[in-house]
Design a protein around this motif. Structure first.
Motif, PDB file in Angstrom:
ATOM      1  N   VAL A  91       1.271  10.224  -4.361  1.00  0.00           N
ATOM      2  CA  VAL A  91       1.948  11.395  -3.699  1.00  0.00           C
ATOM      3  C   VAL A  91       2.845  12.017  -4.449  1.00  0.00           C
ATOM      4  O   VAL A  91       3.057  13.389  -4.764  1.00  0.00           O
ATOM      5  CB  VAL A  91       2.653  11.053  -2.341  1.00  0.00           C
ATOM      6  CG1 VAL A  91       3.356  12.477  -1.978  1.00  0.00           C
ATOM      7  CG2 VAL A  91       1.443  11.015  -1.356  1.00  0.00           C
ATOM      8  N   PHE A  92       3.874  11.330  -5.150  1.00  0.00           N
ATOM      9  CA  PHE A  92       4.778  11.695  -6.394  1.00  0.00           C
ATOM     10  C   PHE A  92       4.187  12.188  -7.283  1.00  0.00           C
ATOM     11  O   PHE A  92       4.481  13.519  -7.641  1.00  0.00           O
ATOM     12  CB  PHE A  92       5.563  10.627  -6.517  1.00  0.00           C
ATOM     13  CG  PHE A  92       6.800  11.023  -7.671  1.00  0.00           C
ATOM     14  CD1 PHE A  92       8.003  11.285  -7.264  1.00  0.00           C
ATOM     15  CD2 PHE A  92       6.452  10.746  -9.077  1.00  0.00           C
ATOM     16  CE1 PHE A  92       8.939  11.868  -7.875  1.00  0.00           C
ATOM     17  CE2 PHE A  92       7.651  11.381  -9.981  1.00  0.00           C
ATOM     18  CZ  PHE A  92       8.583  11.932  -9.209  1.00  0.00           C
ATOM     19  N   THR A  93       2.977  11.777  -7.821  1.00  0.00           N
ATOM     20  CA  THR A  93       2.276  12.206  -9.156  1.00  0.00           C
ATOM     21  C   THR A  93       1.581  13.610  -8.747  1.00  0.00           C
ATOM     22  O   THR A  93       1.729  14.342  -9.543  1.00  0.00           O
ATOM     23  CB  THR A  93       1.316  11.305  -9.392  1.00  0.00           C
ATOM     24  OG1 THR A  93       1.853  10.074  -9.834  1.00  0.00           O
ATOM     25  CG2 THR A  93       0.230  11.834 -10.349  1.00  0.00           C
ATOM     26  N   PHE A  94       0.992  13.811  -7.512  1.00  0.00           N
ATOM     27  CA  PHE A  94       0.373  15.010  -7.192  1.00  0.00           C
ATOM     28  C   PHE A  94       1.390  15.936  -7.091  1.00  0.00           C
ATOM     29  O   PHE A  94       1.186  17.299  -7.342  1.00  0.00           O
ATOM     30  CB  PHE A  94      -0.566  14.890  -6.154  1.00  0.00           C
ATOM     31  CG  PHE A  94      -1.888  13.928  -6.372  1.00  0.00           C
ATOM     32  CD1 PHE A  94      -2.560  14.138  -7.503  1.00  0.00           C
ATOM     33  CD2 PHE A  94      -2.150  13.011  -5.334  1.00  0.00           C
ATOM     34  CE1 PHE A  94      -3.624  13.496  -7.833  1.00  0.00           C
ATOM     35  CE2 PHE A  94      -3.416  12.317  -5.716  1.00  0.00           C
ATOM     36  CZ  PHE A  94      -4.023  12.556  -6.891  1.00  0.00           C
ATOM     37  N   ALA A  95       2.543  15.916  -6.681  1.00  0.00           N
ATOM     38  CA  ALA A  95       3.626  16.882  -6.290  1.00  0.00           C
ATOM     39  C   ALA A  95       4.184  17.245  -7.521  1.00  0.00           C
ATOM     40  O   ALA A  95       4.179  18.528  -7.967  1.00  0.00           O
ATOM     41  CB  ALA A  95       4.630  16.267  -5.469  1.00  0.00           C
ATOM     42  N   VAL A  96       4.472  16.510  -8.493  1.00  0.00           N
ATOM     43  CA  VAL A  96       4.907  16.809  -9.902  1.00  0.00           C
ATOM     44  C   VAL A  96       3.744  17.518 -10.598  1.00  0.00           C
ATOM     45  O   VAL A  96       3.981  18.593 -11.165  1.00  0.00           O
ATOM     46  CB  VAL A  96       5.412  15.632 -10.568  1.00  0.00           C
ATOM     47  CG1 VAL A  96       5.818  15.813 -11.972  1.00  0.00           C
ATOM     48  CG2 VAL A  96       6.728  15.109  -9.887  1.00  0.00           C
ATOM     49  N   ASP A 133       0.682  -1.095  -0.108  1.00  0.00           N
ATOM     50  CA  ASP A 133       0.188  -0.021   0.051  1.00  0.00           C
ATOM     51  C   ASP A 133       0.872   1.171   0.069  1.00  0.00           C
ATOM     52  O   ASP A 133       0.715   2.135  -0.562  1.00  0.00           O
ATOM     53  CB  ASP A 133      -1.012   0.057   1.265  1.00  0.00           C
ATOM     54  CG  ASP A 133      -2.086   0.630   1.184  1.00  0.00           C
ATOM     55  OD1 ASP A 133      -2.942   0.396  -0.010  1.00  0.00           O
ATOM     56  OD2 ASP A 133      -2.428   1.573   1.795  1.00  0.00           O
ATOM     57  N   SER A 134       1.916   1.281   0.686  1.00  0.00           N
ATOM     58  CA  SER A 134       2.720   2.277   0.690  1.00  0.00           C
ATOM     59  C   SER A 134       3.238   2.761  -0.596  1.00  0.00           C
ATOM     60  O   SER A 134       3.616   4.013  -1.152  1.00  0.00           O
ATOM     61  CB  SER A 134       3.951   2.225   1.809  1.00  0.00           C
ATOM     62  OG  SER A 134       4.936   1.226   1.535  1.00  0.00           O
ATOM     63  N   LEU A 135       3.502   1.780  -1.351  1.00  0.00           N
ATOM     64  CA  LEU A 135       4.108   1.997  -2.654  1.00  0.00           C
ATOM     65  C   LEU A 135       2.954   2.526  -3.549  1.00  0.00           C
ATOM     66  O   LEU A 135       3.475   3.713  -4.401  1.00  0.00           O
ATOM     67  CB  LEU A 135       4.337   0.635  -3.385  1.00  0.00           C
ATOM     68  CG  LEU A 135       4.783   0.833  -5.050  1.00  0.00           C
ATOM     69  CD1 LEU A 135       6.055   1.540  -5.050  1.00  0.00           C
ATOM     70  CD2 LEU A 135       5.233  -0.536  -5.484  1.00  0.00           C
ATOM     71  N   ILE A 136       1.731   2.311  -3.526  1.00  0.00           N
ATOM     72  CA  ILE A 136       0.794   2.853  -4.376  1.00  0.00           C
ATOM     73  C   ILE A 136       0.421   4.459  -3.606  1.00  0.00           C
ATOM     74  O   ILE A 136       0.540   5.467  -4.703  1.00  0.00           O
ATOM     75  CB  ILE A 136      -0.503   2.357  -4.175  1.00  0.00           C
ATOM     76  CG1 ILE A 136      -0.211   0.894  -4.508  1.00  0.00           C
ATOM     77  CG2 ILE A 136      -1.532   2.781  -5.272  1.00  0.00           C
ATOM     78  CD1 ILE A 136      -0.050   0.328  -5.976  1.00  0.00           C
ATOM     79  N   ALA A 186       2.958   6.154  -2.435  1.00  0.00           N
ATOM     80  CA  ALA A 186       4.118   7.056  -2.734  1.00  0.00           C
ATOM     81  C   ALA A 186       3.637   7.318  -4.024  1.00  0.00           C
ATOM     82  O   ALA A 186       4.093   8.576  -4.628  1.00  0.00           O
ATOM     83  CB  ALA A 186       5.451   6.290  -2.448  1.00  0.00           C
ATOM     84  N   ALA A 187       3.346   6.475  -4.956  1.00  0.00           N
ATOM     85  CA  ALA A 187       3.079   6.727  -6.513  1.00  0.00           C
ATOM     86  C   ALA A 187       2.227   7.878  -6.730  1.00  0.00           C
ATOM     87  O   ALA A 187       2.415   8.830  -7.289  1.00  0.00           O
ATOM     88  CB  ALA A 187       2.597   5.784  -7.233  1.00  0.00           C
ATOM     89  N   LEU A 210      14.332   5.718 -10.349  1.00  0.00           N
ATOM     90  CA  LEU A 210      13.408   6.199 -10.665  1.00  0.00           C
ATOM     91  C   LEU A 210      13.319   5.928 -12.420  1.00  0.00           C
ATOM     92  O   LEU A 210      12.180   5.836 -13.087  1.00  0.00           O
ATOM     93  CB  LEU A 210      12.964   7.616 -10.403  1.00  0.00           C
ATOM     94  CG  LEU A 210      11.825   8.371 -11.027  1.00  0.00           C
ATOM     95  CD1 LEU A 210      10.553   7.639 -10.638  1.00  0.00           C
ATOM     96  CD2 LEU A 210      11.722   9.827 -10.532  1.00  0.00           C
ATOM     97  N   ILE A 270      12.692   2.783 -13.306  1.00  0.00           N
ATOM     98  CA  ILE A 270      11.213   2.094 -13.332  1.00  0.00           C
ATOM     99  C   ILE A 270      10.527   2.554 -14.484  1.00  0.00           C
ATOM    100  O   ILE A 270       9.667   2.035 -15.211  1.00  0.00           O
ATOM    101  CB  ILE A 270      10.509   3.012 -11.941  1.00  0.00           C
ATOM    102  CG1 ILE A 270      11.250   2.326 -10.809  1.00  0.00           C
ATOM    103  CG2 ILE A 270       9.125   2.860 -11.871  1.00  0.00           C
ATOM    104  CD1 ILE A 270      10.742   2.998  -9.401  1.00  0.00           C
TER     105      ILE A 270
END
Lengths: 137, 137
Positions: free
Chosen positions: A11-16, A3-6, A8-9, A124, A127
């Motif tokens: 949070v990363f997406t919204f930040a960028v 779950d922490s991976l999803i 993270a994905a 990254l 990935i």
DNA sequence: TATTGTTATACTCTATAACTATA
DNA sequence: TATAGTTATAGAGTATAACAATA
């Protein structure tokens, strides 16, 4: 998958995405218009090809390009082999603005990643490479 | 910072964003409405707090919550300590839909990351951790 | 006076359906 | 007939400015 991976994905997406929104809005542009400038940097696609890149309906792209053309960022042209096809390319002014904004994006996104280790940043890139090999995009 | 890194961040962002758009649109929802369901899962914020989470103007959130309320996903309430404050919480139906969509997001984003190595996926979690420690979000 | 939230307004983005022009 | 693109239309999302109610 953890779950922490999803999370993270996401949070990363919204930040960028937010960083992109911020950069684009300094010029009263949307993220989509910013993408258009990026796509056209090294291409002169047809409307249909541009729609495929953006994964948008052609009618949406018509409006998008209407507005970008009105602002002098792009121009429509014709393809010689098929009179139905409309091509899109950057104007000098569009290219200039695109380069400026790209630099700002580099700065803004770079700042987001500045606290990560070099090793993790390389991960990254790997990935995304793996995503591309599978996902087809 | 290396160009391929910024590119990777952008490609990753658009891929995840597109997956979120796809999941949300199966229920005629926007990504923003999907985020609202996620935020409300374990909170009952005021309109102002919700606007801060989403980084949107309060007037935008008024419209967002109008539409979500009309669909029966959320309800507005009042805060006892301050009569100006309006709180927002999920209905049972909103909670149920949120859980369904979260599962779909897990599946969709998980698929995107499936080709990456476990080590690289762990790096992504660390990157976001580092971002959070610096960026304040 | 300051703050919370809403409303009025305007514009962008997006899709669907119907259309025109060309192949 | 099929394809490329546009237009008409409708609705969501967003911000700015003006406002009402409460603190």
């Amino acid at each position: 998958m953890a779950d922490s991976l999803i999370d993270a994905a996401a949070v990363f997406t919204f930040a960028v995405h937010e960083a992109l929104t911020r950069v684009a809005s300094t010029q009263q542009l949307s993220v989509t218009q910013l993408r258009v400038l990026g796509i056209l940097r090294d291409r002169t696609p047809s409307m249909a090809e541009l729609a495929d890149h953006l994964r948008l309906d052609r009618s949406s792209v018509s409006g998008l390009i209407d507005r970008a053309e009105k602002r002098g960022l792009v121009v429509r042209g014709t393809a010689e082999h098929d009179a139905r096809v409309v091509t899109v390319r950057l104007t000098d002014s569009g290219r200039e603005l695109g380069a400026e904004l790209e630099a700002e994006v580099d700065r803004g996104v770079g700042e987001l990643l500045a606290a990560a280790t070099a090793e993790d940043r390389e991960a990254l890139v790997r990935i995304v490479g793996a995503m591309r090999r599978v996902g087809g995009s």
